[in-house]
Design an enzyme around this catalytic site. Structure first.
Site, PDB file in Angstrom:
ATOM      1  N   ASP A  29      16.040 -42.286  14.650  1.00  0.00           N
ATOM      2  CA  ASP A  29      15.157 -42.145  15.813  1.00  0.00           C
ATOM      3  C   ASP A  29      13.723 -41.911  15.318  1.00  0.00           C
ATOM      4  O   ASP A  29      13.489 -41.142  14.384  1.00  0.00           O
ATOM      5  CB  ASP A  29      15.623 -40.966  16.680  1.00  0.00           C
ATOM      6  CG  ASP A  29      14.998 -40.978  18.060  1.00  0.00           C
ATOM      7  OD1 ASP A  29      15.739 -41.138  19.044  1.00  0.00           O
ATOM      8  OD2 ASP A  29      13.759 -40.812  18.168  1.00  0.00           O
ATOM      9  N   ASN A  85      22.583 -40.760  27.307  1.00  0.00           N
ATOM     10  CA  ASN A  85      21.974 -40.637  28.631  1.00  0.00           C
ATOM     11  C   ASN A  85      22.111 -41.947  29.405  1.00  0.00           C
ATOM     12  O   ASN A  85      21.907 -43.027  28.838  1.00  0.00           O
ATOM     13  CB  ASN A  85      20.489 -40.293  28.488  1.00  0.00           C
ATOM     14  CG  ASN A  85      20.253 -38.996  27.728  1.00  0.00           C
ATOM     15  OD1 ASN A  85      21.033 -38.055  27.861  1.00  0.00           O
ATOM     16  ND2 ASN A  85      19.207 -38.947  26.923  1.00  0.00           N
ATOM     17  N   HIS A  91      17.518 -38.535  32.017  1.00  0.00           N
ATOM     18  CA  HIS A  91      16.630 -38.505  30.841  1.00  0.00           C
ATOM     19  C   HIS A  91      16.715 -39.738  29.956  1.00  0.00           C
ATOM     20  O   HIS A  91      16.326 -39.683  28.791  1.00  0.00           O
ATOM     21  CB  HIS A  91      16.854 -37.245  29.998  1.00  0.00           C
ATOM     22  CG  HIS A  91      16.767 -35.970  30.794  1.00  0.00           C
ATOM     23  ND1 HIS A  91      15.580 -35.471  31.282  1.00  0.00           N
ATOM     24  CD2 HIS A  91      17.722 -35.131  31.240  1.00  0.00           C
ATOM     25  CE1 HIS A  91      15.810 -34.379  31.968  1.00  0.00           C
ATOM     26  NE2 HIS A  91      17.107 -34.138  31.966  1.00  0.00           N
ATOM     27  N   GLN A  92      17.240 -40.849  30.493  1.00  0.00           N
ATOM     28  CA  GLN A  92      17.248 -42.072  29.693  1.00  0.00           C
ATOM     29  C   GLN A  92      15.864 -42.715  29.753  1.00  0.00           C
ATOM     30  O   GLN A  92      15.332 -42.956  30.842  1.00  0.00           O
ATOM     31  CB  GLN A  92      18.301 -43.057  30.218  1.00  0.00           C
ATOM     32  CG  GLN A  92      18.428 -44.311  29.349  1.00  0.00           C
ATOM     33  CD  GLN A  92      19.479 -45.289  29.877  1.00  0.00           C
ATOM     34  OE1 GLN A  92      20.024 -45.109  30.964  1.00  0.00           O
ATOM     35  NE2 GLN A  92      19.752 -46.324  29.106  1.00  0.00           N
ATOM     36  N   HIS A  98      22.562 -46.430  24.177  1.00  0.00           N
ATOM     37  CA  HIS A  98      22.490 -45.878  22.816  1.00  0.00           C
ATOM     38  C   HIS A  98      23.101 -44.491  22.813  1.00  0.00           C
ATOM     39  O   HIS A  98      23.027 -43.762  23.796  1.00  0.00           O
ATOM     40  CB  HIS A  98      21.050 -45.820  22.304  1.00  0.00           C
ATOM     41  CG  HIS A  98      20.103 -45.129  23.235  1.00  0.00           C
ATOM     42  ND1 HIS A  98      19.606 -45.737  24.361  1.00  0.00           N
ATOM     43  CD2 HIS A  98      19.584 -43.879  23.226  1.00  0.00           C
ATOM     44  CE1 HIS A  98      18.808 -44.897  25.005  1.00  0.00           C
ATOM     45  NE2 HIS A  98      18.786 -43.753  24.343  1.00  0.00           N
ATOM     46  N   PHE A  99      23.700 -44.152  21.692  1.00  0.00           N
ATOM     47  CA  PHE A  99      24.206 -42.804  21.445  1.00  0.00           C
ATOM     48  C   PHE A  99      23.278 -42.135  20.445  1.00  0.00           C
ATOM     49  O   PHE A  99      22.924 -42.729  19.428  1.00  0.00           O
ATOM     50  CB  PHE A  99      25.622 -42.837  20.847  1.00  0.00           C
ATOM     51  CG  PHE A  99      26.706 -43.103  21.865  1.00  0.00           C
ATOM     52  CD1 PHE A  99      26.909 -44.374  22.367  1.00  0.00           C
ATOM     53  CD2 PHE A  99      27.535 -42.075  22.295  1.00  0.00           C
ATOM     54  CE1 PHE A  99      27.915 -44.631  23.295  1.00  0.00           C
ATOM     55  CE2 PHE A  99      28.542 -42.313  23.225  1.00  0.00           C
ATOM     56  CZ  PHE A  99      28.726 -43.584  23.731  1.00  0.00           C
ATOM     57  N   HIS A 100      22.892 -40.895  20.743  1.00  0.00           N
ATOM     58  CA  HIS A 100      22.150 -40.089  19.775  1.00  0.00           C
ATOM     59  C   HIS A 100      23.149 -39.307  18.929  1.00  0.00           C
ATOM     60  O   HIS A 100      24.074 -38.681  19.476  1.00  0.00           O
ATOM     61  CB  HIS A 100      21.282 -39.046  20.481  1.00  0.00           C
ATOM     62  CG  HIS A 100      20.213 -39.594  21.383  1.00  0.00           C
ATOM     63  ND1 HIS A 100      18.887 -39.610  21.025  1.00  0.00           N
ATOM     64  CD2 HIS A 100      20.274 -40.120  22.627  1.00  0.00           C
ATOM     65  CE1 HIS A 100      18.177 -40.111  22.025  1.00  0.00           C
ATOM     66  NE2 HIS A 100      18.995 -40.435  23.004  1.00  0.00           N
TER      67      HIS A 100
HETATM   68  P1  AMP Z   1      16.768 -41.780  25.659  1.00  0.00           P
HETATM   69  O1  AMP Z   1      15.921 -40.734  26.324  1.00  0.00           O
HETATM   70  O2  AMP Z   1      18.205 -41.381  25.545  1.00  0.00           O
HETATM   71  O3  AMP Z   1      16.588 -43.138  26.306  1.00  0.00           O
HETATM   72  O4  AMP Z   1      16.243 -41.875  24.172  1.00  0.00           O
HETATM   73  C1  AMP Z   1      15.489 -42.926  23.660  1.00  0.00           C
HETATM   74  C2  AMP Z   1      15.222 -42.606  22.219  1.00  0.00           C
HETATM   75  O5  AMP Z   1      14.731 -43.794  21.588  1.00  0.00           O
HETATM   76  C3  AMP Z   1      14.161 -41.515  21.999  1.00  0.00           C
HETATM   77  O6  AMP Z   1      14.739 -40.443  21.259  1.00  0.00           O
HETATM   78  C4  AMP Z   1      13.068 -42.236  21.221  1.00  0.00           C
HETATM   79  O7  AMP Z   1      12.460 -41.417  20.246  1.00  0.00           O
HETATM   80  C5  AMP Z   1      13.821 -43.395  20.599  1.00  0.00           C
HETATM   81  N1  AMP Z   1      13.002 -44.545  20.267  1.00  0.00           N
HETATM   82  C6  AMP Z   1      12.168 -45.217  21.083  1.00  0.00           C
HETATM   83  N2  AMP Z   1      11.591 -46.242  20.422  1.00  0.00           N
HETATM   84  C7  AMP Z   1      12.085 -46.228  19.161  1.00  0.00           C
HETATM   85  C8  AMP Z   1      11.884 -47.026  17.992  1.00  0.00           C
HETATM   86  N3  AMP Z   1      11.040 -48.054  17.985  1.00  0.00           N
HETATM   87  N4  AMP Z   1      12.567 -46.712  16.865  1.00  0.00           N
HETATM   88  C9  AMP Z   1      13.427 -45.663  16.862  1.00  0.00           C
HETATM   89  N5  AMP Z   1      13.672 -44.875  17.930  1.00  0.00           N
HETATM   90  C10 AMP Z   1      13.004 -45.138  19.061  1.00  0.00           C
END
Ligand code: AMP
Length: 138
Positions: A29, A85, A91-92, A98-100
């Site tokens: 991330d 999310n 909070h998406q 995607h999975f964190h």
């Molecule tokens: P969410 O809130 O679950 O949609 O999380 C989206 C995640 O994508 C956030 O933690 C961002 O920091 C991450 N993110 C957005 N753009 C990029 C990128 N270009 N490379 C890596 N992570 C990213």
């Protein structure tokens, strides 16, 4: 327009790639909550988890423990959270599933959660169970 993750998958935008196969990619991330914060992403571009094909979902399920184990070994983190999310209200920010994987360290770095549990109402729970199982049979 392609999502930012589809552009990463296509090589148009750089990333720190940890894993890739035909259906899934994993990369760090760009705004980590803690060192090793990783995103595991299906190549199928769908906004929310329940929209994925069974093949994409299965590939994600196989990749998650593999990547999580490698991140844990490489970082030496004490624990980790998996966060996923669906929807802006939840909070998406990036509308591509995607999975964190968020390593948690003994000093507190990682995901901070506020969890406010209630008590189950068994009458409404029974009614909801009927509705959900009906949907699952449909
Ligand atoms: P969410 O809130 O679950 O949609 O999380 C989206 C995640 O994508 C956030 O933690 C961002 O920091 C991450 N993110 C957005 N753009 C990029 C990128 N270009 N490379 C890596 N992570 C990213």
């Amino acid at each position: 327009m392609a999502s930012i993750f589809t552009r990463i998958i296509g090589g148009e935008i750089p990333c720190h790639k940890l894993f890739e196969n035909d259906l899934v990619i994993a990369f760090l991330d760009v705004n980590p909550l803690s060192p090793g914060h990783t995103l595991v992403v299906p190549k199928q571009e769908m906004a929310e988890l329940h929209m994925l094909s069974p093949a994409s979902a299965a590939a994600l399920g196989a990749a998650l423990p593999l990547v999580a184990g490698a991140v844990m070994k490489a970082t030496g983190a004490a624990a980790y959270n998996i966060l996923q999310n669906n929807g802006a209200l939840a909070h998406q920010e990036v509308m591509h599933v995607h999975f964190h994987i968020i390593p948690k360290y003994k000093d507190g770095r990682g995901l901070a959660l506020t969890w406010k549990p209630g008590a189950i109402d068994h009458a409404s729970a029974a009614e909801l169970t009927t509705r959900v199982t009906h949907e699952l049979r449909a």
